[in-house]
Motif scaffolding. Structure first.
Motif, PDB file in Angstrom:
ATOM      1  N   MET A  95       0.846  -1.192   0.000  1.00 30.47           N
ATOM      2  CA  MET A  95       0.000   0.000   0.000  1.00 30.47           C
ATOM      3  C   MET A  95       0.885   1.247   0.000  1.00 30.47           C
ATOM      4  O   MET A  95       1.898   1.291   0.669  1.00 30.47           O
ATOM      5  CB  MET A  95      -0.920   0.008   1.230  1.00 30.47           C
ATOM      6  N   GLN A  96       0.433   2.242  -0.771  1.00 24.02           N
ATOM      7  CA  GLN A  96       1.117   3.524  -0.805  1.00 24.02           C
ATOM      8  C   GLN A  96       0.148   4.606  -0.348  1.00 24.02           C
ATOM      9  O   GLN A  96      -1.061   4.532  -0.637  1.00 24.02           O
ATOM     10  CB  GLN A  96       1.629   3.840  -2.208  1.00 24.02           C
ATOM     11  N   THR A  97       0.655   5.630   0.313  1.00 24.00           N
ATOM     12  CA  THR A  97      -0.189   6.730   0.782  1.00 24.00           C
ATOM     13  C   THR A  97       0.451   8.059   0.446  1.00 24.00           C
ATOM     14  O   THR A  97       1.679   8.207   0.479  1.00 24.00           O
ATOM     15  CB  THR A  97      -0.407   6.662   2.313  1.00 24.00           C
ATOM     16  N   PHE A  98      -0.384   9.041   0.085  1.00 22.43           N
ATOM     17  CA  PHE A  98       0.057  10.411  -0.176  1.00 22.43           C
ATOM     18  C   PHE A  98      -0.974  11.353   0.433  1.00 22.43           C
ATOM     19  O   PHE A  98      -2.179  11.083   0.416  1.00 22.43           O
ATOM     20  CB  PHE A  98       0.183  10.684  -1.684  1.00 22.43           C
ATOM     21  N   ARG A  99      -0.493  12.488   0.950  1.00 21.84           N
ATOM     22  CA  ARG A  99      -1.369  13.489   1.534  1.00 21.84           C
ATOM     23  C   ARG A  99      -1.181  14.815   0.805  1.00 21.84           C
ATOM     24  O   ARG A  99      -0.055  15.260   0.592  1.00 21.84           O
ATOM     25  CB  ARG A  99      -1.068  13.682   3.025  1.00 21.84           C
ATOM     26  N   VAL A 100      -2.297  15.422   0.437  1.00 21.15           N
ATOM     27  CA  VAL A 100      -2.287  16.740  -0.202  1.00 21.15           C
ATOM     28  C   VAL A 100      -3.055  17.689   0.703  1.00 21.15           C
ATOM     29  O   VAL A 100      -4.238  17.471   0.993  1.00 21.15           O
ATOM     30  CB  VAL A 100      -2.934  16.693  -1.594  1.00 21.15           C
ATOM     31  N   LEU A 101      -2.390  18.739   1.176  1.00 16.50           N
ATOM     32  CA  LEU A 101      -2.993  19.710   2.088  1.00 16.50           C
ATOM     33  C   LEU A 101      -3.272  21.010   1.341  1.00 16.50           C
ATOM     34  O   LEU A 101      -2.356  21.666   0.835  1.00 16.50           O
ATOM     35  CB  LEU A 101      -2.079  19.994   3.283  1.00 16.50           C
ATOM     36  N   LEU A 102      -4.552  21.357   1.270  1.00 10.68           N
ATOM     37  CA  LEU A 102      -4.980  22.593   0.636  1.00 10.68           C
ATOM     38  C   LEU A 102      -5.449  23.585   1.692  1.00 10.68           C
ATOM     39  O   LEU A 102      -5.966  23.172   2.745  1.00 10.68           O
ATOM     40  CB  LEU A 102      -6.137  22.323  -0.327  1.00 10.68           C
ATOM     41  N   GLU A 103      -5.287  24.882   1.388  1.00 14.28           N
ATOM     42  CA  GLU A 103      -5.917  25.889   2.245  1.00 14.28           C
ATOM     43  C   GLU A 103      -7.418  25.624   2.273  1.00 14.28           C
ATOM     44  O   GLU A 103      -8.014  25.220   1.275  1.00 14.28           O
ATOM     45  CB  GLU A 103      -5.660  27.287   1.696  1.00 14.28           C
ATOM     46  N   ASN A 104      -8.021  25.855   3.418  1.00 16.15           N
ATOM     47  CA  ASN A 104      -9.434  25.533   3.576  1.00 16.15           C
ATOM     48  C   ASN A 104     -10.317  26.584   2.914  1.00 16.15           C
ATOM     49  O   ASN A 104     -11.085  27.295   3.558  1.00 16.15           O
ATOM     50  CB  ASN A 104      -9.783  25.390   5.059  1.00 16.15           C
ATOM     51  N   VAL A 105     -10.163  26.678   1.581  1.00 11.37           N
ATOM     52  CA  VAL A 105     -10.982  27.594   0.768  1.00 11.37           C
ATOM     53  C   VAL A 105     -11.946  26.722  -0.028  1.00 11.37           C
ATOM     54  O   VAL A 105     -11.512  25.915  -0.858  1.00 11.37           O
ATOM     55  CB  VAL A 105     -10.103  28.427  -0.185  1.00 11.37           C
ATOM     56  N   PRO A 106     -13.255  26.836   0.229  1.00 16.40           N
ATOM     57  CA  PRO A 106     -14.217  25.933  -0.406  1.00 16.40           C
ATOM     58  C   PRO A 106     -14.083  25.833  -1.919  1.00 16.40           C
ATOM     59  O   PRO A 106     -14.148  24.731  -2.481  1.00 16.40           O
ATOM     60  CB  PRO A 106     -15.567  26.538   0.006  1.00 16.40           C
ATOM     61  N   ALA A 107     -13.893  26.952  -2.590  1.00 18.44           N
ATOM     62  CA  ALA A 107     -13.795  26.920  -4.057  1.00 18.44           C
ATOM     63  C   ALA A 107     -12.565  26.138  -4.503  1.00 18.44           C
ATOM     64  O   ALA A 107     -12.624  25.347  -5.454  1.00 18.44           O
ATOM     65  CB  ALA A 107     -13.751  28.338  -4.611  1.00 18.44           C
ATOM     66  N   GLU A 133       8.582  11.992  -4.778  1.00  8.01           N
ATOM     67  CA  GLU A 133       9.482  10.841  -4.723  1.00  8.01           C
ATOM     68  C   GLU A 133      10.053  10.663  -3.321  1.00  8.01           C
ATOM     69  O   GLU A 133      10.276   9.530  -2.870  1.00  8.01           O
ATOM     70  CB  GLU A 133      10.617  11.017  -5.733  1.00  8.01           C
ATOM     71  N   HIS A 134      10.266  11.770  -2.634  1.00 12.61           N
ATOM     72  CA  HIS A 134      10.886  11.721  -1.307  1.00 12.61           C
ATOM     73  C   HIS A 134       9.925  12.138  -0.197  1.00 12.61           C
ATOM     74  O   HIS A 134      10.209  11.914   0.974  1.00 12.61           O
ATOM     75  CB  HIS A 134      12.123  12.611  -1.271  1.00 12.61           C
ATOM     76  N   GLU A 135       8.826  12.788  -0.554  1.00 10.70           N
ATOM     77  CA  GLU A 135       7.866  13.256   0.445  1.00 10.70           C
ATOM     78  C   GLU A 135       6.496  12.657   0.140  1.00 10.70           C
ATOM     79  O   GLU A 135       6.042  12.674  -1.001  1.00 10.70           O
ATOM     80  CB  GLU A 135       7.774  14.789   0.429  1.00 10.70           C
ATOM     81  N   ARG A 136       5.829  12.161   1.160  1.00  8.65           N
ATOM     82  CA  ARG A 136       4.487  11.611   0.987  1.00  8.65           C
ATOM     83  C   ARG A 136       3.406  12.623   1.344  1.00  8.65           C
ATOM     84  O   ARG A 136       2.223  12.325   1.200  1.00  8.65           O
ATOM     85  CB  ARG A 136       4.321  10.345   1.845  1.00  8.65           C
ATOM     86  N   SER A 137       3.807  13.801   1.817  1.00  9.65           N
ATOM     87  CA  SER A 137       2.860  14.844   2.180  1.00  9.65           C
ATOM     88  C   SER A 137       3.254  16.131   1.465  1.00  9.65           C
ATOM     89  O   SER A 137       4.422  16.532   1.513  1.00  9.65           O
ATOM     90  CB  SER A 137       2.850  15.050   3.698  1.00  9.65           C
ATOM     91  N   LEU A 138       2.283  16.764   0.794  1.00 11.66           N
ATOM     92  CA  LEU A 138       2.570  17.976   0.030  1.00 11.66           C
ATOM     93  C   LEU A 138       1.616  19.083   0.450  1.00 11.66           C
ATOM     94  O   LEU A 138       0.391  18.950   0.313  1.00 11.66           O
ATOM     95  CB  LEU A 138       2.451  17.697  -1.471  1.00 11.66           C
ATOM     96  N   ASN A 139       2.191  20.167   0.984  1.00  8.83           N
ATOM     97  CA  ASN A 139       1.425  21.359   1.307  1.00  8.83           C
ATOM     98  C   ASN A 139       1.356  22.217   0.042  1.00  8.83           C
ATOM     99  O   ASN A 139       2.373  22.753  -0.416  1.00  8.83           O
ATOM    100  CB  ASN A 139       2.103  22.126   2.442  1.00  8.83           C
ATOM    101  N   VAL A 140       0.176  22.325  -0.533  1.00 13.51           N
ATOM    102  CA  VAL A 140       0.021  22.983  -1.832  1.00 13.51           C
ATOM    103  C   VAL A 140       0.446  24.444  -1.769  1.00 13.51           C
ATOM    104  O   VAL A 140       1.086  24.953  -2.703  1.00 13.51           O
ATOM    105  CB  VAL A 140      -1.424  22.848  -2.338  1.00 13.51           C
ATOM    106  N   LEU A 141       0.108  25.142  -0.685  1.00 12.04           N
ATOM    107  CA  LEU A 141       0.484  26.550  -0.565  1.00 12.04           C
ATOM    108  C   LEU A 141       1.998  26.718  -0.634  1.00 12.04           C
ATOM    109  O   LEU A 141       2.507  27.563  -1.377  1.00 12.04           O
ATOM    110  CB  LEU A 141      -0.049  27.119   0.749  1.00 12.04           C
ATOM    111  N   GLY A 142       2.729  25.915   0.126  1.00  9.85           N
ATOM    112  CA  GLY A 142       4.185  26.007   0.096  1.00  9.85           C
ATOM    113  C   GLY A 142       4.760  25.566  -1.237  1.00  9.85           C
ATOM    114  O   GLY A 142       5.717  26.166  -1.751  1.00  9.85           O
TER     115      GLY A 142
END
Length: 306
Positions: free
Chosen positions: A1-13, A145-154
């Motif tokens: 199993m592989q996992t990835f996390r994408v974090l977006l600012e909490n803007v509904p649109a 490739e090296h990070e499983r979590s990506l903060n979209v804003l950064g």
């Protein structure tokens, strides 16, 4: 199993668009034998998209990258669809304010759009939207490739500087083209006024593309019209202006009642330019002996009749 996390600012649109993109990709992209699912949750003020993937058979060198590629593809699509328009308007607002032409945004926007869709304008390496999206995809794919979590804003702020620099160049080029067209239209209107009040000097001027010079001009009797200043300019090895510009200058000087452009099919842009200035005075020829023969060598010292 592989996992990835994408974090977006909490803007509904923003979150709604990303959700729609993920669902579109899920329906459109066949990842079998890899299955990819996701769930959403709130976390520390962010909206989290949590992706999980597993393979129905043992992963191999190809399938092990499919989940990463899928997430990177959704991010690239989101950047182009959401952030590009936002950043484009911010860049344009600053540039338009500097030029004091904010009220002309509606007229300028199509120029910017066209720039973003063109491959290579005026020799500049301008990237198409597809190529720019591919570059964002590659950035995201390499990051994951090296990070499983990506903060979209950064990611958008710090990893895509080259992308935003390219967008700045596209916006700047679009505004420059608009201003050039605007100046040209103002110049055309000035020429049209000048021609309207000028006394006619030639009944007919025939414009003929030639083999030894860009154009030769003939009067109604078929005699060559000599303009020493124009000929000197057209004979220069290096010209800073287009041949068409000098031709228009010559026609304005000759002030003809009628202009006949021969072999017009070879010069559609020129025909349009002349018509924009001289309007109904221009006629095009495609079927005379000269046009059918495609052109002939003209003796500069002893010019033949038309």
């Amino acid at each position: 199993m592989q996992t990835f996390r994408v974090l977006l600012e909490n803007v509904p649109a923003h979150c709604g668009t990303y959700r729609a993109i993920v669902n579109e990709m899920t329906e459109r992209v066949n990842t079998a034998p890899v299955r990819i699912t996701y769930k959403e949750q709130e976390q520390d003020g962010y909206h989290l998209f949590f992706f999980q993937s597993w393979c129905e058979q043992e992963y191999d060198a190809q399938t092990i990258e499919w989940a990463r590629a899928f997430v990177a593809l959704t991010l690239a699509e989101w950047v182009i669809r959401v952030k590009d328009p936002e950043i484009l308007e911010e860049i344009a607002a600053d540039l338009l304010q500097a030029e004091q032409i904010e009220e002309e945004w509606i007229e300028i926007f199509p120029y910017i759009q066209r720039m973003c869709q063109e491959d290579d304008l005026y020799g500049r390496d301008l990237l198409t939207a597809t190529t720019r999206k591919a570059n964002v995809y590659r950035k995201a794919f390499n990051y994951l490739e090296h990070e499983r979590s990506l903060n979209v804003l950064g990611f958008v702020r710090f990893r895509l500087q080259e992308h935003w620099n390219e967008l700045f160049e596209l916006v700047e080029a679009g505004i420059d083209e608009y201003l050039e067209d605007k100046q040209y239209q103002e110049f055309v209107e000035l020429l049209r006024y000048f021609i309207a009040v000028q006394e006619t000097k030639q009944e007919v001027v025939h414009v003929i593309p030639s083999v030894d010079k860009p154009f030769h001009l003939y009067d109604k009797n078929g005699d060559r019209l000599w303009l020493d200043q124009l000929d000197a300019v057209l004979s220069m090895d290096e010209q800073k202006c287009r041949d068409e510009d000098y031709l228009v200058s010559a026609l304005v000087t000759l002030a003809p009642e009628s202009i006949v452009l021969h072999m017009a099919a070879e010069k559609p842009g020129l025909a349009q330019t002349i018509r924009s200035i001289f309007d109904s005075r221009l006629t095009t020829c495609h079927s005379c002996g000269l046009c059918v023969a495609q052109r002939r060598v003209l003796d500069v010292h002893n010019p033949t009749k038309l």
